[in-house]
Design an enzyme around this catalytic site. Sequence first.
Site, short mmCIF file in Angstrom:
data_model
loop_
_atom_site.label_atom_id
_atom_site.label_comp_id
_atom_site.label_asym_id
_atom_site.label_seq_id
_atom_site.Cartn_x
_atom_site.Cartn_y
_atom_site.Cartn_z
N HIS A 38 0.84 -1.20 0.00
CA HIS A 38 0.00 0.00 0.00
C HIS A 38 0.87 1.25 0.00
O HIS A 38 0.59 2.23 -0.69
CB HIS A 38 -0.86 0.07 1.27
CG HIS A 38 -1.85 -1.03 1.42
ND1 HIS A 38 -1.74 -2.00 2.39
CD2 HIS A 38 -2.98 -1.31 0.74
CE1 HIS A 38 -2.77 -2.82 2.31
NE2 HIS A 38 -3.53 -2.44 1.31
N GLY A 148 -2.67 -1.80 -6.97
CA GLY A 148 -1.56 -2.76 -7.09
C GLY A 148 -1.87 -3.84 -8.12
O GLY A 148 -3.02 -4.23 -8.30
N GLN A 154 -9.01 -7.38 -10.65
CA GLN A 154 -9.68 -6.19 -10.08
C GLN A 154 -9.28 -4.94 -10.87
O GLN A 154 -10.12 -4.10 -11.20
CB GLN A 154 -9.27 -6.04 -8.61
CG GLN A 154 -9.58 -4.68 -8.03
CD GLN A 154 -9.30 -4.57 -6.55
OE1 GLN A 154 -10.07 -5.07 -5.74
NE2 GLN A 154 -8.22 -3.91 -6.15
N ARG A 188 -3.84 -9.93 4.39
CA ARG A 188 -4.21 -11.26 4.89
C ARG A 188 -3.00 -12.04 5.39
O ARG A 188 -3.15 -13.00 6.15
CB ARG A 188 -4.96 -12.05 3.83
CG ARG A 188 -6.35 -11.52 3.57
CD ARG A 188 -7.11 -12.36 2.58
NE ARG A 188 -8.47 -11.87 2.37
CZ ARG A 188 -8.81 -10.91 1.52
NH1 ARG A 188 -7.88 -10.34 0.77
NH2 ARG A 188 -10.06 -10.52 1.41
O1 PAF Z 1 -7.77 -3.81 -3.31
C1 PAF Z 1 -8.39 -3.46 -2.28
O2 PAF Z 1 -7.81 -3.29 -1.20
C2 PAF Z 1 -9.88 -3.25 -2.36
O3 PAF Z 1 -10.47 -4.14 -3.22
C3 PAF Z 1 -10.26 -1.79 -2.71
C4 PAF Z 1 -9.79 -1.42 -4.09
C5 PAF Z 1 -9.68 -0.83 -1.69
C6 PAF Z 1 -11.79 -1.64 -2.69
O4 PAF Z 1 -12.31 -1.93 -1.44
#
Ligand code: PAF
Length: 283
Positions: A38, A148, A154, A188
Amino acid sequence: MKVIHSVSDTQTYVRELQMSGNKTIGFVPTMGALHKGHMSLVEQSVKNNEITVASIFINPRQFNDKSDFDNYPVNHENDLELLDKAGCDIVFLPSIDDIYKNFVGFNMDFNGLDKIYEGEFRPGHFQGVVDIVYRLFEIVQPNKAYFGLKDFQQLAIIKLMTKLANFNIEIVSCPIVREKSGLAMSSRNLRLSKEQFKNAANIYRLLIVISNKLKVGEDTDKYCQFFIDEIEKIPDMKAEYCVFCNPESLDLVKKINKNSQIIMCVAVWCGKIRLIDNIILVF
Ligand code: PAF
């Protein structure tokens, strides 16, 4: 660094910033329990924009498994300290009721992208991701948003949503950040035992082994089987899927062609913890 909880206060503050000059806003949406992955997104945003906004919101709509939601790690104090140190300007920490109040949703045709790979095993997950990212984009109205590459599917779906919703936002994809062992960083991972954490490094080790073996003209199926078999030799680990696909269309790739780029994506259970990873291969 300003921490804002309410949707309307965030909207007001962002509008004020936009009107106060030609400032670009970089946005990093997160679910908290921040790690170096992050922080690499935040650092990139801070480098490339005048203002960086991060959000911390554990989005219930994207959890198909209630126990995963209930056990998702929370560490706001540490998160805020890390964000402050990295030069983040605003942290948006909304409540579930406030963020989804009056939200009618964004229903989109995923072109089947939500039914394959992750979507097959996590029904409803991508609609939940689209809901929250759409809502956050509406509120924050950033110029750029950072995601990421670990969550490859996603990212593809968010790019599609941004286009379909006509958001004028550049989606910036950032490399996977790994532990020294090669394990892809993930919130996780905090839930893994010491033994599982050590064993989970085999996921990336096998991606590298396969990337070194696979040659032009070969079928990918036998390498998927190899991955699954090798993972299953490790105590407490089970592969959920292993696929090779086109990084643009996400179509399955069964045979390796010359001058092609392919992404190998895997999901693996480590006890009760589900981990994903991928590697891009260039031929
Ligand atoms: O990748 C994530 O952490 C989540 O899917 C996100 C993009 C913050 C949406 O809740």
